[in-house]
Motif scaffolding. Structure first.
Motif, PDB file in Angstrom:
ATOM      1  N   ALA A 104      51.383 -34.264  -5.200  1.00 37.67           N
ATOM      2  CA  ALA A 104      50.298 -34.273  -6.185  1.00 37.67           C
ATOM      3  C   ALA A 104      49.470 -35.539  -6.001  1.00 37.67           C
ATOM      4  O   ALA A 104      49.962 -36.652  -6.160  1.00 37.67           O
ATOM      5  CB  ALA A 104      50.875 -34.213  -7.601  1.00 37.67           C
ATOM      6  N   GLU A 105      48.185 -35.369  -5.660  1.00 40.46           N
ATOM      7  CA  GLU A 105      47.316 -36.506  -5.361  1.00 40.46           C
ATOM      8  C   GLU A 105      46.345 -36.807  -6.493  1.00 40.46           C
ATOM      9  O   GLU A 105      46.127 -37.957  -6.837  1.00 40.46           O
ATOM     10  CB  GLU A 105      46.525 -36.220  -4.073  1.00 40.46           C
ATOM     11  N   ARG A 106      45.744 -35.812  -7.063  1.00 39.30           N
ATOM     12  CA  ARG A 106      44.762 -36.017  -8.127  1.00 39.30           C
ATOM     13  C   ARG A 106      44.951 -34.964  -9.200  1.00 39.30           C
ATOM     14  O   ARG A 106      44.948 -33.772  -8.915  1.00 39.30           O
ATOM     15  CB  ARG A 106      43.338 -35.930  -7.561  1.00 39.30           C
ATOM     16  N   VAL A 107      45.145 -35.459 -10.409  1.00 37.69           N
ATOM     17  CA  VAL A 107      45.367 -34.558 -11.541  1.00 37.69           C
ATOM     18  C   VAL A 107      44.290 -34.843 -12.580  1.00 37.69           C
ATOM     19  O   VAL A 107      44.202 -35.950 -13.104  1.00 37.69           O
ATOM     20  CB  VAL A 107      46.767 -34.744 -12.155  1.00 37.69           C
ATOM     21  N   ASP A 108      43.452 -33.861 -12.832  1.00 36.99           N
ATOM     22  CA  ASP A 108      42.403 -33.968 -13.856  1.00 36.99           C
ATOM     23  C   ASP A 108      42.796 -33.080 -15.036  1.00 36.99           C
ATOM     24  O   ASP A 108      43.053 -31.879 -14.857  1.00 36.99           O
ATOM     25  CB  ASP A 108      41.047 -33.526 -13.299  1.00 36.99           C
ATOM     26  N   SER A 109      42.851 -33.665 -16.222  1.00 34.33           N
ATOM     27  CA  SER A 109      43.259 -32.909 -17.403  1.00 34.33           C
ATOM     28  C   SER A 109      42.233 -33.078 -18.509  1.00 34.33           C
ATOM     29  O   SER A 109      41.587 -34.116 -18.621  1.00 34.33           O
ATOM     30  CB  SER A 109      44.639 -33.377 -17.889  1.00 34.33           C
ATOM     31  N   ALA A 110      42.091 -32.038 -19.309  1.00 31.77           N
ATOM     32  CA  ALA A 110      41.184 -32.045 -20.458  1.00 31.77           C
ATOM     33  C   ALA A 110      41.964 -31.537 -21.656  1.00 31.77           C
ATOM     34  O   ALA A 110      42.238 -30.333 -21.769  1.00 31.77           O
ATOM     35  CB  ALA A 110      39.960 -31.178 -20.189  1.00 31.77           C
ATOM     36  N   ALA A 111      42.342 -32.463 -22.544  1.00 33.10           N
ATOM     37  CA  ALA A 111      43.183 -32.104 -23.686  1.00 33.10           C
ATOM     38  C   ALA A 111      42.445 -31.183 -24.661  1.00 33.10           C
ATOM     39  O   ALA A 111      43.056 -30.304 -25.272  1.00 33.10           O
ATOM     40  CB  ALA A 111      43.661 -33.360 -24.405  1.00 33.10           C
ATOM     41  N   VAL A 116      44.326 -28.150 -16.993  1.00 35.58           N
ATOM     42  CA  VAL A 116      44.792 -29.136 -16.011  1.00 35.58           C
ATOM     43  C   VAL A 116      44.465 -28.599 -14.625  1.00 35.58           C
ATOM     44  O   VAL A 116      44.741 -27.432 -14.320  1.00 35.58           O
ATOM     45  CB  VAL A 116      46.310 -29.393 -16.134  1.00 35.58           C
ATOM     46  N   ARG A 117      43.856 -29.466 -13.799  1.00 36.61           N
ATOM     47  CA  ARG A 117      43.573 -29.097 -12.409  1.00 36.61           C
ATOM     48  C   ARG A 117      44.100 -30.214 -11.513  1.00 36.61           C
ATOM     49  O   ARG A 117      43.870 -31.393 -11.784  1.00 36.61           O
ATOM     50  CB  ARG A 117      42.073 -28.907 -12.199  1.00 36.61           C
ATOM     51  N   ALA A 118      44.820 -29.830 -10.449  1.00 36.34           N
ATOM     52  CA  ALA A 118      45.438 -30.829  -9.573  1.00 36.34           C
ATOM     53  C   ALA A 118      45.271 -30.427  -8.118  1.00 36.34           C
ATOM     54  O   ALA A 118      45.254 -29.237  -7.778  1.00 36.34           O
ATOM     55  CB  ALA A 118      46.918 -30.985  -9.905  1.00 36.34           C
ATOM     56  N   LYS A 119      45.153 -31.439  -7.265  1.00 36.98           N
ATOM     57  CA  LYS A 119      45.112 -31.229  -5.824  1.00 36.98           C
ATOM     58  C   LYS A 119      46.478 -31.608  -5.257  1.00 36.98           C
ATOM     59  O   LYS A 119      46.995 -32.686  -5.543  1.00 36.98           O
ATOM     60  CB  LYS A 119      44.020 -32.076  -5.185  1.00 36.98           C
ATOM     61  N   ILE A 120      47.042 -30.709  -4.440  1.00 35.93           N
ATOM     62  CA  ILE A 120      48.377 -30.912  -3.878  1.00 35.93           C
ATOM     63  C   ILE A 120      48.248 -31.005  -2.362  1.00 35.93           C
ATOM     64  O   ILE A 120      47.761 -30.077  -1.709  1.00 35.93           O
ATOM     65  CB  ILE A 120      49.332 -29.756  -4.245  1.00 35.93           C
ATOM     66  N   LYS A 121      48.675 -32.119  -1.810  1.00 36.78           N
ATOM     67  CA  LYS A 121      48.599 -32.298  -0.350  1.00 36.78           C
ATOM     68  C   LYS A 121      49.636 -31.406   0.318  1.00 36.78           C
ATOM     69  O   LYS A 121      50.803 -31.392  -0.058  1.00 36.78           O
ATOM     70  CB  LYS A 121      48.854 -33.756   0.022  1.00 36.78           C
ATOM     71  N   ASN A 145      46.246 -27.666  -1.046  1.00 42.25           N
ATOM     72  CA  ASN A 145      46.349 -26.648  -2.088  1.00 42.25           C
ATOM     73  C   ASN A 145      45.912 -27.228  -3.433  1.00 42.25           C
ATOM     74  O   ASN A 145      45.736 -28.441  -3.588  1.00 42.25           O
ATOM     75  CB  ASN A 145      47.790 -26.133  -2.179  1.00 42.25           C
ATOM     76  N   GLN A 146      45.759 -26.357  -4.396  1.00 41.78           N
ATOM     77  CA  GLN A 146      45.368 -26.795  -5.722  1.00 41.78           C
ATOM     78  C   GLN A 146      46.100 -25.958  -6.774  1.00 41.78           C
ATOM     79  O   GLN A 146      46.536 -24.838  -6.509  1.00 41.78           O
ATOM     80  CB  GLN A 146      43.863 -26.665  -5.923  1.00 41.78           C
ATOM     81  N   ILE A 147      46.251 -26.550  -7.950  1.00 45.94           N
ATOM     82  CA  ILE A 147      46.903 -25.884  -9.082  1.00 45.94           C
ATOM     83  C   ILE A 147      45.959 -25.962 -10.268  1.00 45.94           C
ATOM     84  O   ILE A 147      45.419 -27.029 -10.586  1.00 45.94           O
ATOM     85  CB  ILE A 147      48.256 -26.540  -9.429  1.00 45.94           C
ATOM     86  N   TYR A 148      45.787 -24.829 -10.911  1.00 45.47           N
ATOM     87  CA  TYR A 148      44.966 -24.763 -12.112  1.00 45.47           C
ATOM     88  C   TYR A 148      45.811 -24.152 -13.221  1.00 45.47           C
ATOM     89  O   TYR A 148      46.390 -23.079 -13.057  1.00 45.47           O
ATOM     90  CB  TYR A 148      43.721 -23.913 -11.866  1.00 45.47           C
ATOM     91  N   ALA A 149      45.913 -24.858 -14.342  1.00 43.92           N
ATOM     92  CA  ALA A 149      46.719 -24.386 -15.471  1.00 43.92           C
ATOM     93  C   ALA A 149      45.900 -24.473 -16.750  1.00 43.92           C
ATOM     94  O   ALA A 149      45.163 -25.438 -16.963  1.00 43.92           O
ATOM     95  CB  ALA A 149      47.999 -25.213 -15.610  1.00 43.92           C
ATOM     96  N   THR A 150      46.007 -23.453 -17.571  1.00 48.90           N
ATOM     97  CA  THR A 150      45.322 -23.445 -18.863  1.00 48.90           C
ATOM     98  C   THR A 150      46.277 -22.937 -19.940  1.00 48.90           C
ATOM     99  O   THR A 150      47.070 -22.033 -19.692  1.00 48.90           O
ATOM    100  CB  THR A 150      44.061 -22.554 -18.812  1.00 48.90           C
ATOM    101  N   VAL A 151      46.211 -23.546 -21.113  1.00 49.84           N
ATOM    102  CA  VAL A 151      47.094 -23.211 -22.232  1.00 49.84           C
ATOM    103  C   VAL A 151      46.282 -22.451 -23.277  1.00 49.84           C
ATOM    104  O   VAL A 151      45.218 -22.907 -23.702  1.00 49.84           O
ATOM    105  CB  VAL A 151      47.714 -24.482 -22.856  1.00 49.84           C
ATOM    106  N   SER A 152      46.795 -21.303 -23.683  1.00 49.50           N
ATOM    107  CA  SER A 152      46.154 -20.509 -24.735  1.00 49.50           C
ATOM    108  C   SER A 152      47.009 -20.602 -25.995  1.00 49.50           C
ATOM    109  O   SER A 152      48.133 -20.092 -26.015  1.00 49.50           O
ATOM    110  CB  SER A 152      46.018 -19.048 -24.311  1.00 49.50           C
ATOM    111  N   PRO A 153      46.515 -21.278 -27.047  1.00 54.32           N
ATOM    112  CA  PRO A 153      47.345 -21.478 -28.244  1.00 54.32           C
ATOM    113  C   PRO A 153      47.556 -20.190 -29.016  1.00 54.32           C
ATOM    114  O   PRO A 153      46.726 -19.286 -28.995  1.00 54.32           O
ATOM    115  CB  PRO A 153      46.530 -22.495 -29.064  1.00 54.32           C
ATOM    116  N   GLY A 154      48.715 -20.114 -29.699  1.00 51.94           N
ATOM    117  CA  GLY A 154      49.039 -18.995 -30.563  1.00 51.94           C
ATOM    118  C   GLY A 154      49.535 -19.501 -31.903  1.00 51.94           C
ATOM    119  O   GLY A 154      49.392 -20.674 -32.239  1.00 51.94           O
TER     120      GLY A 154
END
Length: 417
Positions: A104-111, A116-121, A145-154
């Motif tokens: 994991a090289e760069r992790v950008d998050s927006a609370a 959350v978006r991250a770049k994976i070497k 590679n890259q990872i994109y995660a989003t949380v949907s509240p309930g």
């Protein structure tokens, strides 16, 4: 098996068609009549290399997941996870899990948007990094590679969508396979999330267990404090009744009757059966009737407790402790005895119960060990925390006034205007 065969055929055909187009474009001007003989051989070699690459990809996917399907063979993976957590806790958990992934090289998050978006070497799984970084072969690798995660509240839970994919364009998936790297990232992220949820649940369980243990210790301590108040009064009363049986049997009989009444109200109650001001007042009346027989005219009692306050919940034995303390240290040492007042007043959301006397007051001769009053303070702290209080001051013109303040909580079904 069908998914593996389709992947091999798809990759071989894609590379074969691409190679054919390149050969026709290059050799169209040089060989107008017919292409050279080695062109078909080159196309076959290219298709063979593509098939070997696809087989290697299939083999590694099988090692990682043990299941070879069109989903596991893909370069891009999407997972949806339901977490029994609130959105903010889930977001913090997902972000921490992504940050700890290898590469994991760069992790950008927006609370605010719970993203959350991250770049994976990418680490080449089958050959040295030296070969993968050569300009000739670098394009053939799947790249980072890259990872994109989003949380949907309930309401009671939340949903997390994770996407693990190469950073390159989607059309390149026909030619380039990632050797299961993104599948590995997806599974690693799932394991990290499961581990953190388990740790969170373990912490909550330990906190709950600690709360239960503290509650049990509190109840045991309350019972111990309660037990310290009762025995010596029982012994003294029985000793007095024994003496009266010789000199005044009628008074002895009356004292034993009052003792029975007192003990009836002092029987152990279940934790869900709290005492009330009314019950404590009846117990205290029985105690005072016993003390009147012992002290005679030296003890006078005045009680002013409104009926509407009698259903208010009140700690057991505290009222009697204050009365007993007033008689023992205030009135009994005094030659002429004195008077005890029991007063109850409501103020906003609290009830103040006061026991006052006109005895010896805070004199050195009348001072006791203070165990009873310390027990009162400790039991109030354990039962009510900061919502209850106890105070003791000098009475006017002499004596002592002790007051207990507790929240106004009526026993169910007994509240009156």
């Amino acid at each position: 098996m069908w998914s593996s065969l389709m992947l091999v055929l798809r990759t071989s055909i894609a590379w074969g068609m691409c190679g054919l187009l390149i050969v026709l474009f290059i050799f169209e001007g040089l060989f107008r009549n017919s292409p050279p003989n080695f062109v078909p051989i080159l196309l076959v070699i290219g298709a063979f290399i593509a098939a070997i690459s696809a087989a290697s990809h299939i083999r590694r996917v099988r090692l990682i997941d043990q299941t070879v399907t069109s989903v596991t063979l893909a370069n891009r993976h999407r997972r949806q996870i339901e977490l029994p957590l609130d959105a903010n806790t889930a977001f913090a958990l997902i972000e921490a899990s992504i940050r700890e992934l290898p590469g994991a090289e760069r992790v950008d998050s927006a609370a605010d948007s719970l993203q959350v978006r991250a770049k994976i070497k990418r680490v080449a799984p089958f050959h040295d990094d030296y070969w993968s970084e050569l300009p000739v072969t670098k394009w053939l690798n799947s790249g980072d590679n890259q990872i994109y995660a989003t949380v949907s509240p309930g309401i009671d839970a939340c949903s997390v969508i994770m996407i693990c994919e190469p950073t390159r364009a989607g059309w390149t998936d026909w030619f380039i396979l990632d050797s299961g790297v993104n599948l590995e990232n997806t599974m690693a992220l799932g394991r990290a999330i499961s581990r953190r949820v388990a740790e969170l649940r373990k912490t909550e369980k330990e906190a709950t267990q600690q709360t239960v243990t503290e509650k049990e210790l509190t109840v045991a301590k309350l019972n111990l404090l309660h037990a310290q108040v009762e025995p010596h009064f029982l012994y003294n009363t029985l000793a007095s009744a024994q003496i009266l049986t010789r000199s005044d049997p009628a008074s002895a009989d009356q004292m034993l009757g009052n003792l029975i009444t007192y003990l009836r109200h002092s029987l152990p109650k279940t934790e869900d059966t709290p005492s009330t001001i009314g019950v404590e007042l009846e117990r205290t009346r029985a105690y005072l009737d016993i003390m009147k027989i012992r002290m005679g005219s030296r003890l006078q009692v005045q009680i002013e407790v409104p009926d509407y306050l009698k259903p208010v919940l009140f700690p057991s034995m505290m009222l009697q402790t204050l009365v007993e303390n007033a008689i023992k240290h205030g009135l009994e040492p005094q030659t002429g005895g004195g008077t005890i007042w029991i007063l109850a007043r409501a103020h906003e959301n609290n009830v103040a119960l006061t026991v006052a006397d006109d005895g010896r007051g805070f004199s050195a001769e009348g001072a006791g060990t203070g165990i009873g009053l310390r027990n009162v303070r400790e039991r109030l702290r354990l039962a009510y925390g900061n919502t209850a209080s106890f105070g003791i001051v000098a009475n006017f013109p002499k004596g002592v006034a002790a007051t207990i303040n507790v929240p106004t909580t009526f026993i169910q079904g007994e509240q009156h205007a």
